[in-house]
Design a protein around this motif. Structure first.
Motif, PDB file in Angstrom:
ATOM      1  N   LEU A 175       0.640  -1.215   0.100  1.00  0.00           N
ATOM      2  CA  LEU A 175       0.053  -0.106  -0.033  1.00  0.00           C
ATOM      3  C   LEU A 175       0.897   1.389  -0.050  1.00  0.00           C
ATOM      4  O   LEU A 175       0.651   2.124  -0.657  1.00  0.00           O
ATOM      5  N   ASP A 176       1.931   1.290   0.643  1.00  0.00           N
ATOM      6  CA  ASP A 176       2.758   2.595   0.841  1.00  0.00           C
ATOM      7  C   ASP A 176       3.294   2.683  -0.475  1.00  0.00           C
ATOM      8  O   ASP A 176       3.642   3.713  -1.063  1.00  0.00           O
ATOM      9  N   ALA A 177       3.878   1.655  -1.356  1.00  0.00           N
ATOM     10  CA  ALA A 177       4.306   1.890  -2.487  1.00  0.00           C
ATOM     11  C   ALA A 177       3.315   2.284  -3.633  1.00  0.00           C
ATOM     12  O   ALA A 177       3.688   3.200  -4.279  1.00  0.00           O
ATOM     13  N   MET A 178       2.269   2.005  -3.387  1.00  0.00           N
ATOM     14  CA  MET A 178       1.219   2.382  -4.076  1.00  0.00           C
ATOM     15  C   MET A 178       0.821   3.940  -3.891  1.00  0.00           C
ATOM     16  O   MET A 178       0.718   4.627  -5.076  1.00  0.00           O
ATOM     17  N   LEU A 179       0.637   4.358  -2.633  1.00  0.00           N
ATOM     18  CA  LEU A 179       0.518   5.898  -2.449  1.00  0.00           C
ATOM     19  C   LEU A 179       1.539   6.515  -3.194  1.00  0.00           C
ATOM     20  O   LEU A 179       1.499   7.443  -3.316  1.00  0.00           O
ATOM     21  N   GLY A 180       3.024   6.020  -2.824  1.00  0.00           N
ATOM     22  CA  GLY A 180       4.077   6.839  -3.337  1.00  0.00           C
ATOM     23  C   GLY A 180       4.053   6.987  -4.894  1.00  0.00           C
ATOM     24  O   GLY A 180       4.183   8.011  -5.459  1.00  0.00           O
ATOM     25  N   LEU A 181       3.552   5.975  -5.552  1.00  0.00           N
ATOM     26  CA  LEU A 181       3.514   5.907  -6.921  1.00  0.00           C
ATOM     27  C   LEU A 181       2.283   7.213  -7.218  1.00  0.00           C
ATOM     28  O   LEU A 181       2.540   7.912  -8.406  1.00  0.00           O
ATOM     29  N   MET A 182       1.276   7.101  -6.617  1.00  0.00           N
ATOM     30  CA  MET A 182       0.254   8.053  -6.918  1.00  0.00           C
ATOM     31  C   MET A 182       0.796   9.587  -6.731  1.00  0.00           C
ATOM     32  O   MET A 182       0.192  10.424  -7.613  1.00  0.00           O
ATOM     33  N   ARG A 183       1.536   9.576  -5.688  1.00  0.00           N
ATOM     34  CA  ARG A 183       1.983  10.927  -5.424  1.00  0.00           C
ATOM     35  C   ARG A 183       3.076  11.493  -6.652  1.00  0.00           C
ATOM     36  O   ARG A 183       3.099  12.705  -6.874  1.00  0.00           O
ATOM     37  N   ASP A 184       3.881  10.364  -6.938  1.00  0.00           N
ATOM     38  CA  ASP A 184       5.027  10.831  -7.798  1.00  0.00           C
ATOM     39  C   ASP A 184       4.667  10.846  -9.509  1.00  0.00           C
ATOM     40  O   ASP A 184       5.439  11.151 -10.508  1.00  0.00           O
ATOM     41  N   CYS A 185       3.432  10.047  -9.758  1.00  0.00           N
ATOM     42  CA  CYS A 185       3.084  10.388 -11.245  1.00  0.00           C
ATOM     43  C   CYS A 185       2.339  11.607 -11.413  1.00  0.00           C
ATOM     44  O   CYS A 185       1.850  12.487 -10.567  1.00  0.00           O
ATOM     45  N   TRP A 186       2.068  11.972 -12.725  1.00  0.00           N
ATOM     46  CA  TRP A 186       1.496  13.371 -12.989  1.00  0.00           C
ATOM     47  C   TRP A 186      -0.040  13.429 -12.522  1.00  0.00           C
ATOM     48  O   TRP A 186      -0.359  14.499 -12.054  1.00  0.00           O
ATOM     49  N   ARG A 187      -0.547  12.247 -12.674  1.00  0.00           N
ATOM     50  CA  ARG A 187      -1.983  12.107 -12.312  1.00  0.00           C
ATOM     51  C   ARG A 187      -2.353  10.837 -12.020  1.00  0.00           C
ATOM     52  O   ARG A 187      -1.828  10.034 -12.582  1.00  0.00           O
TER      53      ARG A 187
END
Length: 272
Positions: A175-187
């Protein structure tokens, strides 16, 4: 066209028949909905669509194997290990609530390899299809298709990231990795089910991920994503989605350039 031209024509015929059944039941006031043993919903439209497809396959491809979500597996009686994999309505929860994002998924596998896929979403007025070596196509129906291709985005900071939901990512510590991806992507957006993969194949987004799904959820998507130039694996990077009834799968689909980065970011700590 490749050697799958006849099979692809039949898959379109199956999709036409499925669309006729499903659209007649969509938003029907007398739609019957029950819960399966896993507590997921099944409507009378799901079962009616699968029965229609099974009847047509029994007529046109009686020696091929068949796996459907609602009625299980039927072994092949002919050589070659061919089997059709059917999800009569992918997005049943949307279907029963009147949300138009649902589709019939039709795949043909040779052994463990998906060689053909059709995804038909009549409430959206859209269909996607591909056969190995013949490219990926989309349009309102089989007569009006245009070739589709994934995007050329190379950086996560420019990427549109899609997922089905956050449920399931907490298991295994992702889950933390998912949230990190969501923050780091454009949208990031959660389109869910088949739709994110088809938007990926069209180049409208760049990444689609799911932690848990069955073979009938993913088999038809593989040829469309790959023939559109994309990459689709499970979370370990394995290419084949094949497995028996009840087998749980995961899916990571990207435009290609982003794939290794996404896999690395979603790997469990012990896998890094």
């Amino acid at each position: 066209m490749t050697g799958y031209a006849d099979d692809l024509a039949l898959a379109h015929t199956l999709a036409d028949a499925a669309d006729a059944v499903s659209t007649a039941r969509f938003r029907a006031l007398d739609l019957r909905v029950e819960s399966k043993p896993d507590l997921t919903p099944v409507s009378d439209a799901d079962t009616a669509v699968e029965r229609e497809i099974r009847a047509l396959l029994a007529e046109h491809r009686p020696a091929d194997g068949l796996l459907g979500e609602e009625y299980g597996a039927q072994p092949a009686t002919g050589p070659g290990g061919r089997r059709w994999v059917i999800d009569p309505i992918d997005g049943t929860k949307n279907f029963v609530r009147g949300v138009p994002v649902w589709a019939t998924l039709i795949a043909l596998l040779e052994g463990d390899r998906p060689v053909l896929g059709v995804v038909s979403a009549p409430a959206l007025g859209r269909r996607w299809w591909a056969a190995e070596g013949a490219g990926a196509w989309a349009g309102p129906d089989r007569t009006a298709g245009e070739p589709i291709h994934v995007s050329a985005v190379h950086r996560l900071a420019d990427a549109s990231f899609c997922y089905s939901s956050l449920g399931g990512w907490e298991d295994g510590g992702r889950l933390d990795a998912m949230l990190g991806l969501m923050r780091d992507c454009w949208r990031s957006r959660a389109y869910g089910d088949f739709y994110g993969y088809m938007l990926l194949a069209e180049g409208a987004l760049d990444v689609m991920v799911e932690p848990e799904l069955s073979l009938w959820d993913v088999a038809a998507l593989v040829p469309i994503v790959t023939e559109a130039g994309g990459t689709i694996t499970d979370l370990t990077g394995a290419n084949s989605p094949a497995g028996g009834p009840g087998t749980e799968h995961s899916a990571v689909a990207t435009n290609g350039p982003l794939h290794a980065d996404i896999l690395a970011r979603l790997a469990r700590p012990a896998e890094r």
